[in-house]
Design a protein around this motif. Structure first.
Motif, PDB file in Angstrom:
ATOM      1  N   ARG A 150      22.948 -48.546 -48.748  1.00  0.00           N
ATOM      2  CA  ARG A 150      24.396 -48.713 -48.894  1.00  0.00           C
ATOM      3  C   ARG A 150      24.721 -50.201 -48.764  1.00  0.00           C
ATOM      4  NH1 ARG A 150      28.528 -45.286 -48.956  1.00  0.00           N
ATOM      5  NH2 ARG A 150      27.133 -43.556 -48.416  1.00  0.00           N
ATOM      6  N   VAL A 151      25.310 -50.766 -49.809  1.00  0.00           N
ATOM      7  CA  VAL A 151      25.656 -52.182 -49.846  1.00  0.00           C
ATOM      8  C   VAL A 151      27.157 -52.302 -50.098  1.00  0.00           C
ATOM      9  CG1 VAL A 151      25.233 -54.403 -50.946  1.00  0.00           C
ATOM     10  CG2 VAL A 151      23.377 -52.736 -50.761  1.00  0.00           C
ATOM     11  N   ASN A 152      27.845 -52.970 -49.201  1.00  0.00           N
ATOM     12  CA  ASN A 152      29.296 -53.140 -49.312  1.00  0.00           C
ATOM     13  C   ASN A 152      30.019 -51.794 -49.452  1.00  0.00           C
ATOM     14  OD1 ASN A 152      28.885 -55.935 -49.244  1.00  0.00           O
ATOM     15  ND2 ASN A 152      28.728 -56.058 -51.473  1.00  0.00           N
ATOM     16  N   GLY A 153      29.507 -50.794 -48.727  1.00  0.00           N
ATOM     17  CA  GLY A 153      30.142 -49.483 -48.737  1.00  0.00           C
ATOM     18  C   GLY A 153      29.789 -48.603 -49.916  1.00  0.00           C
ATOM     19  N   VAL A 154      28.925 -49.076 -50.818  1.00  0.00           N
ATOM     20  CA  VAL A 154      28.543 -48.309 -52.006  1.00  0.00           C
ATOM     21  C   VAL A 154      27.043 -48.088 -51.978  1.00  0.00           C
ATOM     22  CG1 VAL A 154      28.554 -48.230 -54.533  1.00  0.00           C
ATOM     23  CG2 VAL A 154      30.456 -49.307 -53.298  1.00  0.00           C
ATOM     24  N   ARG A 155      26.601 -46.857 -52.270  1.00  0.00           N
ATOM     25  CA  ARG A 155      25.173 -46.542 -52.277  1.00  0.00           C
ATOM     26  C   ARG A 155      24.569 -46.945 -53.621  1.00  0.00           C
ATOM     27  NH1 ARG A 155      21.547 -44.074 -49.318  1.00  0.00           N
ATOM     28  NH2 ARG A 155      23.137 -43.648 -47.735  1.00  0.00           N
ATOM     29  N   HIS A 156      23.436 -47.664 -53.546  1.00  0.00           N
ATOM     30  CA  HIS A 156      22.740 -48.136 -54.742  1.00  0.00           C
ATOM     31  C   HIS A 156      21.298 -47.659 -54.705  1.00  0.00           C
ATOM     32  CE1 HIS A 156      25.993 -50.892 -56.039  1.00  0.00           C
ATOM     33  NE2 HIS A 156      26.187 -51.068 -54.735  1.00  0.00           N
TER      34      HIS A 156
END
Length: 411
Positions: free
Chosen positions: A249-255
């Motif tokens: 999770r990067v900056n609140g978004v899962r990648h």
């Protein structure tokens, strides 16, 4: 007492005695009720035939993203820092061969000129010695027909001058290298992690001036429990591509990022009792022409990894609740009798249990809870005649088997 009074007194007594006599006659003449033996039904269970399924496991683990190459660059010559590249700052990106630091070059340029002059002198002396040797040979031949000695032809002097030329060439090469080393260049494509020098600072030989990370390849060191290593085919996995999926999770978004399983470290960690495998991500910072990832995978990022590098296995896949604490499963034979079979469990999760051995194709496995089961216990199967559960069976609470399964699931 007159007659009418006597009749009134005795009549109730006669009626009461008559009722008693009739009651006695009825009671003695009543037939006892017919007694029937009580019928006890076998316990109703839900059993299903099971067969093997082809299953390929994915091993879940986690790790930190690291560079394949990490370099602490240092100076090979001493001098004052004259110039710093604009990219030589923490987080700066550079290409292979870029000049990061330039040291003061005046002294090394002077040494190069001195080396060039020394070489010129050595070459001139060699040329002169060659001429003297030729003159000596001609003079010897004019007065003597015998072969001239080496000293007479000045061969030792010639060898000395040739050695002087080689020494001067070596000094010139070293002077050129030292001058070139005043410019500290990047050994690969990468980024700057830290910088330890600044303009005007004097740098001595061997002094660390910064730390660099290579951005061509990132690696993730993944711990795998010994029980899970059986589900990773290393030889086959090293030949496959994109058999590891990384998530974070990067900056609140899962990648997600795709990686390749490239090697195993080959040892079992004595402290944690796990083995380590390494997954590799090409161009994690998307510096190439083709951006295969949705966003850069930064060094130091903690990621979850899903490794799918194993071979398919034929296993019995059953609900997790059928497995008992003693690693057994209840089955029903042809005589509608319970059998308690020990099984070899390949793997379990919160929903499923994967059984490798202990069952046969077509075995009827009990899917419902059975209170206090024992070997040979008579049961009824759902779907048979008269298998409708009684109200008592409907209202009966679940047995302790459910509790045991829950406890095992927690384990």
């Amino acid at each position: 007492m007159n007659k009418s009074s006597l009749v009134k007194t005795l009549l109730p007594v006669i009626i009461l005695l008559g009722a008693v006599v009739v009651a006695i006659i009825l009671i003695t003449s009543k037939k006892p009720p017919e007694k029937k033996p009580a019928e006890t039904k076998a316990f109703l269970v839900d059993a299903q035939a099971v067969n093997r399924e082809s299953v390929q496991f994915a091993v879940e683990t986690q790790g930190n993203v690291l560079p394949r190459n990490q370099t602490d660059i240092s100076a090979q010559v001493s001098g004052r820092v004259a110039e710093l590249s604009e990219v030589f700052v923490a987080g700066g990106m550079f290409e292979k061969g870029d000049v990061l630091v330039t040291l003061e070059q005046h002294d090394y340029e002077t040494e190069l000129k001195l080396a060039e002059a020394e070489l010129a002198q050595a070459q001139a002396a060699l040329t002169e010695e060659l001429a003297r040797g030729e003159v000596a040979r001609q003079e010897w031949q004019s007065v003597n027909s015998m072969a001239p000695p080496e000293l007479g032809l000045r061969k030792p002097q010639l060898a000395r001058e040739q050695a002087n030329v080689k020494a001067a060439l070596a000094k010139l090469e070293r002077a050129k290298r030292n001058l070139d080393r005043t410019q500290i260049r990047a050994p690969y494509n990468g980024l700057v992690v830290s910088r330890n020098v600044d303009i005007g600072q004097f740098v001595s030989i061997g002094m660390q001036i910064g730390t660099l990370y290579s951005t061509d390849v990132a690696e993730v060191r993944l711990p795998v429990a010994d029980s899970d290593m059986a589900f990773i085919d290393l030889e086959r996995g090293f030949q496959q591509k994109d058999n590891v999926v990384l998530q974070a999770r990067v900056n609140g978004v899962r990648h997600q990022w795709h990686a390749d399983l490239v090697r195993s470290e080959g040892i079992l960690d004595a402290a944690s009792r796990v083995s380590y495998v390494v997954a590799r991500v090409e161009d994690p910072y998307n510096r190439g022409e083709q951006d295969n990832q949705d966003m850069p995978l930064r060094f130091g990022q903690f990621v979850q990894a899903n490794i799918s590098a194993g071979q398919s296995r034929d296993l019995f896949v059953l609900p997790r609740s059928v497995l008992r604490l003693d690693q057994t499963v209840l089955t029903v034979n042809d005589n509608n009798e319970l059998q308690i079979k020990p099984v070899d469990v390949a793997r379990t999760n919160a929903q499923k249990v994967y059984i490798a051995a202990g069952l046969k194709e077509g075995d009827m496995v009990v899917m419902s809870a059975v209170p206090n089961p024992f070997e040979g216990m008579k049961v009824r199967l759902s779907g048979e005649q008269g298998d409708s559960p009684t109200p008592a069976e409907k209202d009966k609470p679940e047995s302790s088997e459910k509790v045991e399964v829950g406890a095992q699931a927690d384990e």
